[in-house]
Design an enzyme around this catalytic site. Structure first.
Site, PDB file in Angstrom:
ATOM      1  N   GLY A   1      53.900   5.946  19.254  1.00 13.36           N
ATOM      2  CA  GLY A   1      53.654   4.597  18.750  1.00 13.36           C
ATOM      3  C   GLY A   1      53.155   3.677  19.856  1.00 13.36           C
ATOM      4  O   GLY A   1      53.441   2.488  19.886  1.00 13.36           O
TER       5      GLY A   1
ATOM      6  N   GLY B   1      51.262   0.269  19.183  1.00 18.73           N
ATOM      7  CA  GLY B   1      51.969  -0.792  18.464  1.00 18.73           C
ATOM      8  C   GLY B   1      52.304  -1.982  19.351  1.00 18.73           C
ATOM      9  O   GLY B   1      52.021  -1.976  20.553  1.00 18.73           O
ATOM     10  N   GLN B   2      52.926  -3.007  18.746  1.00 26.40           N
ATOM     11  CA  GLN B   2      53.202  -4.251  19.481  1.00 26.40           C
ATOM     12  C   GLN B   2      54.073  -3.998  20.704  1.00 26.40           C
ATOM     13  O   GLN B   2      53.728  -4.422  21.813  1.00 26.40           O
ATOM     14  CB  GLN B   2      53.917  -5.255  18.557  1.00 26.40           C
TER      15      GLN B   2
ATOM     16  N   ARG C   1      48.484   7.337  16.837  1.00 21.84           N
ATOM     17  CA  ARG C   1      48.152   8.074  15.614  1.00 21.84           C
ATOM     18  C   ARG C   1      46.785   7.596  15.132  1.00 21.84           C
ATOM     19  O   ARG C   1      45.762   8.007  15.633  1.00 21.84           O
ATOM     20  CB  ARG C   1      49.245   7.852  14.556  1.00 21.84           C
TER      21      ARG C   1
ATOM     22  N   ASP D   1      51.712  12.477  16.013  1.00 25.06           N
ATOM     23  CA  ASP D   1      52.289  12.035  14.732  1.00 25.06           C
ATOM     24  C   ASP D   1      53.676  12.656  14.665  1.00 25.06           C
ATOM     25  O   ASP D   1      53.806  13.884  14.664  1.00 25.06           O
ATOM     26  CB  ASP D   1      51.407  12.529  13.568  1.00 25.06           C
TER      27      ASP D   1
ATOM     28  N   TYR E   1      63.403  -0.458   5.243  1.00 26.11           N
ATOM     29  CA  TYR E   1      63.320  -0.452   6.713  1.00 26.11           C
ATOM     30  C   TYR E   1      64.722  -0.563   7.312  1.00 26.11           C
ATOM     31  O   TYR E   1      65.092   0.211   8.191  1.00 26.11           O
ATOM     32  CB  TYR E   1      62.456  -1.625   7.153  1.00 26.11           C
TER      33      TYR E   1
ATOM     34  N   LYS F   1      66.954   2.074   9.547  1.00 22.47           N
ATOM     35  CA  LYS F   1      67.455   1.713  10.885  1.00 22.47           C
ATOM     36  C   LYS F   1      68.958   1.977  10.985  1.00 22.47           C
ATOM     37  O   LYS F   1      69.458   2.429  12.007  1.00 22.47           O
ATOM     38  CB  LYS F   1      67.116   0.255  11.222  1.00 22.47           C
TER      39      LYS F   1
ATOM     40  N   ILE G   1      60.179  -9.793  17.752  1.00 24.18           N
ATOM     41  CA  ILE G   1      59.566  -9.750  19.080  1.00 24.18           C
ATOM     42  C   ILE G   1      58.247 -10.518  19.051  1.00 24.18           C
ATOM     43  O   ILE G   1      57.412 -10.314  18.162  1.00 24.18           O
ATOM     44  CB  ILE G   1      59.325  -8.304  19.550  1.00 24.18           C
TER      45      ILE G   1
END
Ligand code: VAH
Length: 320
Positions: free
Chosen positions: A8, A11-12, A35, A53, A143, A147, A173
């Site tokens: 990942g 990502g951010q 990915r 992935d 989600y 988690k 974030i």
């Protein structure tokens, strides 16, 4: 750990965490796993990038073998808002991806696995202010369900196999490098971009919405501090609350106006309001402070000043 794979990396958080790890461990020793999203030039020019992935076990094993990976950071996730539009995709990526990572880490005797969690583990029946680490975890998003399950799975691999698995419950974030996607807290990033581009913003949650938030430098600090903590001294593993600040959208808008007096905001709450309302206002992170010395540095105004400065530079360069 010597050779780290960040899944990942586009990502951010993943994009900045990969660069920070490369500064510490050396570019060639940190593999950026991406990915679909094309990795940035900063990622491709500072170290190896691979298409990874977490759902493709064979390809993941190939990458682990090719680079002699001994630590995996699994930042790949379908976030809260996207997850509500496609719950089965969220379960598949967040859970089946995680179990693949944990099984490979067990089989290849990895030195560490980082499995990020989120304040999304909390729900409407959780105490809303200064939310404790040990409390009711009844999230109302897929989600959040993934988690909670991810924390339990990570702790299981610690106890059952002695694997070094760690995780922290990220708040919202905020950063200016890589824009987030599919999250409920994305408004706290979008407000800065819209202020610089248009001097106005229509927010998708109401002005009283208050959530725990953290600036990216503190997010990286918390992640690295936990990664580098002495495992033998950790009483908790995959569920650390970490806090930095807590503010309402109204307070965030006031902070922007201090630097941009003409900035205007209006509100059109959408389906993400219900998600935000199910999360706490603030968290108690005393266990992270006790067990591995957590201490944030940025407050709202320091973050706003830095965000606006950096986004204005991107705007002047025509990058946004
Ligand atoms: C989201 N940014 O909004 C993520 C985060 C606490 C929220 O996990 O889904």
């Amino acid at each position: 750990m010597k050779n780290i794979l960040v899944i990942g990396s586009a990502g951010q958080i993943g994009s900045e965490l990969t660069l920070e790890l490369r500064r510490i461990y050396g570019g060639d020793n940190v593999v950026a796993g991406v990915r679909k999203t094309k990795p940035s030039e900063k990622l491709t020019s500072t170290g190896p990038c691979e298409v990874v992935d977490a759902l493709n076990t064979d390809a993941l094993v190939e990458t682990v073998k090719k680079y002699k990976i001994d630590a995996i950071i699994n930042m790949a996730a379908i976030l809260s808002a996207t997850g509500e539009n496609n719950p089965m995709l969220a379960w598949d990526v967040n859970m089946n991806g995680l179990i693949n990572v944990l099984e490979i880490a067990r089989e290849y005797k990895m030195k560490q696995v980082l499995v990020p969690s989120s304040i999304a583990v909390f729900g409407p029946t959780t105490p809303v202010d200064n939310t404790p680490q040990e409390t009711i975890l009844k999230p109302t998003t897929m989600y959040g369900v993934t988690k909670v399950a991810g924390e339990l799975l990570g702790d299981y691999y610690v106890k059952k196999y002695g694997l070094d698995v760690r995780g922290l419950r990220y708040p919202g974030i905020i950063s200016h490098e890589t824009e987030p996607g599919g999250g409920t807290t994305d408004y706290a990033v979008a407000i800065y971009y819209e202020a610089v581009k248009h001097n106005k913003y229509t927010c998708f949650v109401n002005e009283d919405t208050r959530l725990p938030m953290m600036y990216m430098p503190d997010c990286l600090k918390a992640t690295l501090d936990l990664m580098h903590a002495d495992f033998s001294k950790l009483e908790h593993h995959c569920d650390f609350n970490v806090g930095a600040m807590s503010f309402s959208v109204k307070e965030l808008a006031e902070s922007v106006k201090k630097h941009m007096p003409g900035f205007e905001i209006d509100y059109k709450p959408d389906e993400r309001q219900a998600i935000a309302d199910s999360w706490p206002n603030s968290v108690d992170d005393s266990l992270a402070r006790k067990e591995w010395g957590w201490k944030p540095e940025f407050d709202l105004d320091a973050m706003t000043q830095d965000m606006l400065k950096e986004i204005k530079i991107k705007h002047e360069k025509g990058l946004i």
